[in-house]
Design an enzyme around this catalytic site. Sequence first.
Site, PDB file in Angstrom:
ATOM      1  N   MET A  60      37.813  40.582  49.304  1.00  0.00           N
ATOM      2  CA  MET A  60      39.181  41.003  49.037  1.00  0.00           C
ATOM      3  C   MET A  60      39.520  41.146  47.558  1.00  0.00           C
ATOM      4  SD  MET A  60      40.457  37.952  47.847  1.00  0.00           S
ATOM      5  CE  MET A  60      42.204  37.955  48.091  1.00  0.00           C
ATOM      6  N   TYR A  61      38.582  40.893  46.666  1.00  0.00           N
ATOM      7  CA  TYR A  61      38.848  41.127  45.250  1.00  0.00           C
ATOM      8  C   TYR A  61      38.925  42.643  45.026  1.00  0.00           C
ATOM      9  CZ  TYR A  61      37.562  36.232  44.327  1.00  0.00           C
ATOM     10  OH  TYR A  61      37.491  34.860  44.308  1.00  0.00           O
ATOM     11  N   SER A  62      40.100  43.100  44.687  1.00  0.00           N
ATOM     12  CA  SER A  62      40.355  44.540  44.541  1.00  0.00           C
ATOM     13  C   SER A  62      39.985  45.298  45.805  1.00  0.00           C
ATOM     14  CB  SER A  62      39.598  45.124  43.348  1.00  0.00           C
ATOM     15  OG  SER A  62      40.092  44.614  42.150  1.00  0.00           O
TER      16      SER A  62
END
Length: 350
Positions: A60-62
Amino acid sequence: MRYVKLGRTGLDVSPIAIGAMTYGQPDHGHPVWSLDEEASRPLIRHALEAGINVFDTANMYSYGSSEEILGRALRDYASRDDVVITTKIRHVMRPGRPNGGGLSRKAIMTEIDHSLRRLGTDHVDVYMIHRLDNETPLLETLEALHDVVKAGKARYLGASSMHAWQFAKALHLQERHGWARFVTMQDHYNLLAREEEREMLPLCADEGVATMVWSPLARGRLARPADQANATERAATDGTFADMLYTRSTADSDRVILDEVGTIADARGVTRAQIALAWLRRNPVVAAPIVGARTTQQIDDAVAALDLDLTDDEARRLEAPYTPRHDLQGISDARELERIRAGIPGFANV
């Protein structure tokens, strides 16, 4: 670089890890402080050249951009066999859609394949749960993670911030069923946040689980004077979340700690960051702090800290001002985290 074993495993890891949450296309839902691919690649390469072999990211990072940027850089600059890639699953990747997040069997089997595709590899070295999912039975999650390992898509398993009793329960269930075990805990620990010393770190030490520390410099606070606590772009935009972590009723003791870090750093002729990271190394359960480096100097400071040994007296001076604070595990609980996230702009990637 002197590598260490990750807990009781045979896996060699550098005692510094690079946190790839810093790297991600800003237009992919990431906060304003993230770096795009052009700015990220030289930093990843510099870390590799310094001997760092652990790179930590999450799906879910970026919204996947971090995995893509990291994967391309590692393919270009390193041999896959020489690096340790860790990624995580839990948070929502497809908002508003069924099975768009969480730790169900369906979500785990879906997201591991998406992560591998973005990273451009056929396996990750450590697959972590990005906090617990209170909506899915723990047994379902643990068995699915075991199957990911047996399918060869992950070499090891890891967990992140939770209560110690929850982690103890998970380890017990894994042992009881003969499933692949969590070998690392990614938790919040630094000179301004030592609550994990009560239960989680002793549990990890007893179980042979190594920790990989997030926010080892307290959102950069430990790297600068107290009156510059919000000098970084991230610290200035973290808002309520940062206040919950570091300034709620503890500002006075935090300031004393920050002043002591500066005094020792000046006496040693090193940076404040090196002192803060050297303090973490004194705890044998800490395998690698995760550094979200935005400059090559920050990487160099982290590596230089590996050659810095604090005296017992220096450690006592750093530790003495600490006061107990709000139980930070409260924001590790998935439901509480969702509540906070909903009210804080830019918090979706924490």
